[in-house]
Design a protein around this motif. Sequence first.
Motif, PDB file in Angstrom:
ATOM      1  N   MET A 262       0.829  -1.200   0.000  1.00  0.00           N
ATOM      2  CA  MET A 262       0.000   0.000   0.000  1.00  0.00           C
ATOM      3  C   MET A 262       0.868   1.257   0.000  1.00  0.00           C
ATOM      4  O   MET A 262       0.485   2.290  -0.551  1.00  0.00           O
ATOM      5  N   GLY A 263       2.042   1.150   0.607  1.00  0.00           N
ATOM      6  CA  GLY A 263       2.976   2.276   0.570  1.00  0.00           C
ATOM      7  C   GLY A 263       3.406   2.591  -0.848  1.00  0.00           C
ATOM      8  O   GLY A 263       3.570   3.762  -1.219  1.00  0.00           O
ATOM      9  N   ARG A 264       3.565   1.536  -1.652  1.00  0.00           N
ATOM     10  CA  ARG A 264       3.926   1.750  -3.062  1.00  0.00           C
ATOM     11  C   ARG A 264       2.784   2.440  -3.800  1.00  0.00           C
ATOM     12  O   ARG A 264       3.014   3.362  -4.592  1.00  0.00           O
ATOM     13  N   VAL A 265       1.552   1.996  -3.551  1.00  0.00           N
ATOM     14  CA  VAL A 265       0.396   2.644  -4.184  1.00  0.00           C
ATOM     15  C   VAL A 265       0.337   4.114  -3.764  1.00  0.00           C
ATOM     16  O   VAL A 265       0.090   5.001  -4.586  1.00  0.00           O
ATOM     17  N   ALA A 266       0.583   4.364  -2.481  1.00  0.00           N
ATOM     18  CA  ALA A 266       0.551   5.737  -1.977  1.00  0.00           C
ATOM     19  C   ALA A 266       1.632   6.591  -2.636  1.00  0.00           C
ATOM     20  O   ALA A 266       1.403   7.757  -2.969  1.00  0.00           O
ATOM     21  N   SER A 267       2.820   6.011  -2.823  1.00  0.00           N
ATOM     22  CA  SER A 267       3.914   6.746  -3.466  1.00  0.00           C
ATOM     23  C   SER A 267       3.558   7.107  -4.904  1.00  0.00           C
ATOM     24  O   SER A 267       3.823   8.221  -5.365  1.00  0.00           O
ATOM     25  N   LEU A 268       2.958   6.160  -5.606  1.00  0.00           N
ATOM     26  CA  LEU A 268       2.552   6.416  -6.988  1.00  0.00           C
ATOM     27  C   LEU A 268       1.445   7.464  -7.037  1.00  0.00           C
ATOM     28  O   LEU A 268       1.428   8.332  -7.917  1.00  0.00           O
ATOM     29  N   ALA A 269       0.527   7.395  -6.066  1.00  0.00           N
ATOM     30  CA  ALA A 269      -0.540   8.399  -6.000  1.00  0.00           C
ATOM     31  C   ALA A 269       0.044   9.785  -5.783  1.00  0.00           C
ATOM     32  O   ALA A 269      -0.419  10.772  -6.367  1.00  0.00           O
ATOM     33  N   ALA A 270       1.084   9.860  -4.949  1.00  0.00           N
ATOM     34  CA  ALA A 270       1.727  11.149  -4.685  1.00  0.00           C
ATOM     35  C   ALA A 270       2.375  11.709  -5.948  1.00  0.00           C
ATOM     36  O   ALA A 270       2.335  12.923  -6.195  1.00  0.00           O
ATOM     37  N   VAL A 271       2.970  10.823  -6.750  1.00  0.00           N
ATOM     38  CA  VAL A 271       3.582  11.254  -8.010  1.00  0.00           C
ATOM     39  C   VAL A 271       2.519  11.834  -8.941  1.00  0.00           C
ATOM     40  O   VAL A 271       2.734  12.845  -9.618  1.00  0.00           O
TER      41      VAL A 271
END
Length: 315
Positions: A262-271
């Motif tokens: 989920m941290g990866r999804v969050a990082s991509l969302a931030a991008v």
Amino acid sequence: MKAEIGWSTAIATGRDDIDDQHRKIIDFLKILGATSSAEYENKAVDDVIDGLSDYVKMHFKHEESLMDSFDYDERDKHKRIHAGFVEKLDGINRDDLHNGSGSEKLFFIIYNWLVTHIVSIDRIMIAKMNGEYDDGIGSETVHKQTGIVIENAYELAARIMNVNLQTSSTTDDSHKKRILYDISTSTERLINLMELADSRVQVSGCSNFQLKRLGEIRHALTKSADSLAVTAAKKIVRLCSDILSGKQGIPLGIGDILRRQMGRVASLAAVIGGLDAMSSTAKSAAIEANELAGKILEMELGSAASLQDFDIVEK
């Protein structure tokens, strides 16, 4: 095959203690490069990564003690850059490394970050500490380096777009998997380059042409990140659905696994610019993944998780 790496006078700062520590970090990378596939699988590589992480943190403390010893005008910014890298290093997905898929990414993150950081940040710090920094010459150099970073990012963005086109023209699942992995690793590299480009532009500015380039790069990056977010979120949905349906049991350490994913999804969302900036498909997948992950975490930990816990929405 890992990239050939080694110390070079081209990245020397001219201060022996700092250069010796940079050499040691590269030595750790050489050890990782010599690690066999079997050693990755049996997790022997973890000891090397732990040693690398500890050494990098010690090195940063040493550099920061030097910063505090003189009137260094970019002390706080430099320390924030260090903290950001430590966060990335601590966030390395060990599971990916154990199956070999994350080793190239690890090399890129550490080696390329180190070289860029030495050339664009550490050298200036040492020059200022020695009273040798010429702001006029330094500014000209920074502008040139900013241009190089932007052009490298532009070329990589174009490559990602070309590779993306291949996904719709192949029916071979194994080939498609390789393409998606290529897109994923290239996008991670592009994110790093854009972070560097943005920080340099904030300090030194850039031309209108370069601003246009940055806009085109950001557009390509957003599209790629959105697609990767969909893939990552759907992977979480499949895993959680299998657990909730009883198709598989609750794996040991599922909480840590889900938080990383989920941290990866969050990082991509931030991008992309946040949850609301994502495509409807990506947004729906992220929300569903988070809801299901929350249920699994509640089963394992006895506490619910929300989107906010995973930093997908802006606080």
